[in-house]
Design an enzyme around this catalytic site. Structure first.
Site, short mmCIF file in Angstrom:
data_model
loop_
_atom_site.label_atom_id
_atom_site.label_comp_id
_atom_site.label_asym_id
_atom_site.label_seq_id
_atom_site.Cartn_x
_atom_site.Cartn_y
_atom_site.Cartn_z
N LYS A 228 0.85 -1.20 0.00
CA LYS A 228 0.00 0.00 0.00
C LYS A 228 0.88 1.25 0.00
CE LYS A 228 -3.42 2.44 2.95
NZ LYS A 228 -4.34 2.32 4.11
N ASP A 233 -2.95 9.89 4.17
CA ASP A 233 -4.35 9.48 4.26
C ASP A 233 -5.14 10.47 5.11
OD1 ASP A 233 -6.75 8.18 4.31
OD2 ASP A 233 -6.06 6.45 5.49
N LYS A 240 -10.79 12.13 8.44
CA LYS A 240 -10.40 11.61 9.75
C LYS A 240 -10.52 12.72 10.80
CE LYS A 240 -7.05 8.12 8.27
NZ LYS A 240 -7.76 6.96 8.82
N ASP A 251 1.34 5.99 5.83
CA ASP A 251 0.40 5.06 5.19
C ASP A 251 0.97 4.43 3.91
OD1 ASP A 251 -1.99 3.77 5.66
OD2 ASP A 251 -3.22 5.25 4.61
N ASP A 310 -12.50 6.61 3.53
CA ASP A 310 -11.32 6.35 4.36
C ASP A 310 -10.87 4.89 4.27
OD1 ASP A 310 -9.24 6.94 6.04
OD2 ASP A 310 -10.47 7.07 7.87
N GLU A 312 -9.60 3.41 1.84
CA GLU A 312 -9.02 3.62 0.50
C GLU A 312 -7.93 2.61 0.17
OE1 GLU A 312 -7.96 5.07 3.18
OE2 GLU A 312 -5.81 4.72 2.96
N ARG A 314 -7.68 -0.66 0.66
CA ARG A 314 -8.16 -1.88 0.00
C ARG A 314 -8.53 -1.61 -1.46
NH1 ARG A 314 -12.73 -2.55 4.48
NH2 ARG A 314 -10.97 -1.68 5.64
N1 BES Z 1 -4.58 3.96 6.96
C1 BES Z 1 -5.76 3.67 7.68
C2 BES Z 1 -5.56 2.60 8.76
C3 BES Z 1 -4.73 2.98 9.94
C4 BES Z 1 -5.30 3.63 11.03
C5 BES Z 1 -3.40 2.64 10.01
C6 BES Z 1 -4.54 3.92 12.13
C7 BES Z 1 -2.65 2.93 11.12
C8 BES Z 1 -3.22 3.58 12.18
C9 BES Z 1 -6.85 3.16 6.73
O1 BES Z 1 -6.83 3.69 5.45
C10 BES Z 1 -8.15 3.53 7.33
O2 BES Z 1 -8.45 4.69 7.39
N2 BES Z 1 -8.91 2.54 7.76
C11 BES Z 1 -10.17 2.77 8.37
C12 BES Z 1 -11.12 1.73 7.84
C13 BES Z 1 -12.55 2.04 8.14
C14 BES Z 1 -13.03 3.26 7.39
C15 BES Z 1 -13.38 0.84 7.78
C16 BES Z 1 -9.99 2.65 9.89
O3 BES Z 1 -9.19 1.83 10.33
O4 BES Z 1 -10.64 3.40 10.58
ZN ZN Z 2 -5.03 4.40 4.79
MN MN Z 3 -7.98 5.49 5.33
#
Ligand code: BES
Ligand code: ZN
Ligand code: MN
Length: 461
Positions: A228, A233, A240, A251, A310, A312, A314
């Site tokens: 990734k 992000d 966020k 990220d 968010d 993104e 996947r």
């Molecule tokens: N990059 C984040 C995941 C992340 C969060 C990595 C905190 C490290 C620390 C990812 O893109 C994300 O935002 N995931 C969301 C998924 C949700 C929207 C289903 C998350 O984890 O909140």
């Molecule tokens: Zn992310």
């Molecule tokens: Mn995200």
């Protein structure tokens, strides 16, 4: 750091002692001795060995010792008797270096330079140990570079600069890097990559690093590593909250890790074919951002309903997995800081792994232990597929209803749909290991996970 195998007189030495206290003394000859408490010597495991190796360097740095000396014999513990000198050497090389790393690119050097261990003198090292140490140091150098990329602020680490950095890291090795531009990405119809990229002023790039160590014509199909590469992000329109934005320059850590693993395979001249694929995109928020509810057409024709901008990672990985099909890989592993939920489940001590292949799961767990890059499995049962049902498209990127739980598994389930044509595939969610904790004895910031695991996987698969 330099490692030398003859110890000069008067060099500050490391003395491993029982108990947990660590102190620095001067012996009767006026030599500095760092007494490092390591608990009980017969209880030292591979895990604690890694940790004490790092602690030695960290303590030396704190004590402003620029050189340290020890005997390789002192680092041989009863429980590690079955571990070869080569392997012990590699662990030493890797972890001495990893603990010495600091991210200093944005700091003005103080008088006399940054505090680091410049030379380690090791006596009684066997030839095999020396080979392992050199190997470990080389691996760590590439991990340093990987950590530098992840630690770089988002404003300076754009998809374009990540692509340039990949080229730089692989320059001079037998691996080749090619970069797909926005127009190439459009021609390939990577609708998921393009959707996430829409809101950014930065054009997306698709980074391809190929190392044909077993020969391009060889019957052996490559191992494809997909990482990734979200360079920042923001969450997009599903922005966020403030507290969650800090650190999101990391990220792209998965992307940096697969580039580093490929560089190491090339530098070790491994007789393996390895391809790293990194979709590099900034998930920004603007008037042109993709919207909640948008339906994107993936490169493989799957329609994806974006219920949360968010989720993104996947999306871009979905298209990268489709791209991987052209290599007919014998193994595909994707690496991503994919879900905050993984951190909630595991804390910050292990990455989550998901695969439908039991042998691969067992191998990853074993190599996780051997490398010090710990992983723990989550299920990918078919029942979870209903979580991602979409009313209007083939699949949604997150559940339509709140409160299902299982966010990490849902990330894996989404990716599994794009990995269905591979004989073997595993997903590693490295969100838990995105930033170090004090117990790692590493500098604050990027950990370089899971490069050491990937290196051992390439060697052993
Ligand atoms: N990059 C984040 C995941 C992340 C969060 C990595 C905190 C490290 C620390 C990812 O893109 C994300 O935002 N995931 C969301 C998924 C949700 C929207 C289903 C998350 O984890 O909140
Ligand atoms: Zn992310
Ligand atoms: Mn995200």
């Amino acid at each position: 750091m330099k490692i030398e195998y003859t110890v000069p007189k008067g060099a500050a030495s490391i003395d491993l002692i029982a108990g947990d206290t660590t102190k620095v003394i001067e012996d009767h000859k006026g030599t500095t001795v760092l007494k490092l408490g390591i608990g009980k010597s017969d209880e030292i495991t591979r895990r604690t060995f890694i940790s004490l190796t790092r602690k030695a360097v960290k303590t030396a740095k704190e004590q402003r010792l620029s050189t340290i000396a020890f005997s390789f014999k002192d680092f041989q513990f009863p429980a590690l008797r079955a571990t070869s000198d080569r392997e012990l050497g590699r662990l030493l090389g890797e972890n001495l270096e990893m603990a010495n790393y600091e991210f200093t690119k944005y700091k003005t050097p103080p008088h006399g330079g940054f505090q680091s261990v410049e030379t380690v003198y090791i006596s009684d090292a066997t030839g095999e140990a020396k080979k392992g140490i050199a190997e470990g140091q080389m691996i760590a150098q590439e991990i340093h570079y990987c950590r530098d990329l992840a630690n770089t602020p988002g404003g300076d680490m754009t998809p374009t600069s990540l692509a340039e950095a990949a080229k730089r890291q692989l320059r001079g090795t037998a691996a080749e890097v090619s970069i797909l531009s926005l127009s190439d990405i459009k021609k390939l119809k990577m609708g998921l990559v393009l959707g996430v990229a829409k809101g950014s002023a930065q054009e997306p790039k698709f980074i391809i690093a190929e190392y044909w160590g077993a020969g391009k014509a060889a019957k052996e199909k490559p191992i494809v590593l997909v990482g990734k590469g979200i360079t920042f992000d923001t969450g997009g329109i599903n922005l966020k909250p403030s507290d969650s934005l800090m650190g999101m320059n990391h990220d792209m850590a998965g992307g940096a890790s697969v580039i580093a693993a490929t560089a190491i395979a090339a530098k070790m001249k491994m007789k393996r074919n390895v391809v790293a694929l990194v979709p590099a995109v900034e998930n920004a928020i603007s008037g042109s951002s993709y919207l909640p509810g948008d339906i994107l057409r993936a490169m493989n024709g799957t329609f994806v309903e974006v219920l949360n901008t968010d989720a993104e990672g996947r999306l871009i990985l979905g298209d990268a997995l489709t791209y991987a099909e052209r290599y007919s890989p014998r193994l595909v592993v994707d690496v991503a800081t994919l879900t905050g939920a993984a951190l909630i489940a595991l804390g910050k001590r292990a990455s989550a792994i998901m695969t439908k292949n039991q042998e691969l799961e067992d191998l990853l767990r074993r190599l996780g232990e051997e490398s010090g890059e710990y992983v723990w499995p989550f299920p990918l049962w078919k029942e979870y597929e209903t979580d991602l049902k979409s009313a209007h498209a083939d699949i949604a990127n997150v559940p339509a209803s709140k409160g299902t739980g299982g966010g990490t598994i849902q990330g894996g389930i989404f990716l599994a749909r794009f990995a269905a044509n591979f004989p073997r595939w595993a997903h590693i969610d490295i969100a838990p290991r995105m930033e170090s904790i004090p117990e790692d004895h590493l500098a604050k910031g990027a950990t370089g996970a899971p490069v050491r695991l990937l290196v051992r996987l390439i060697e052993n698969f």
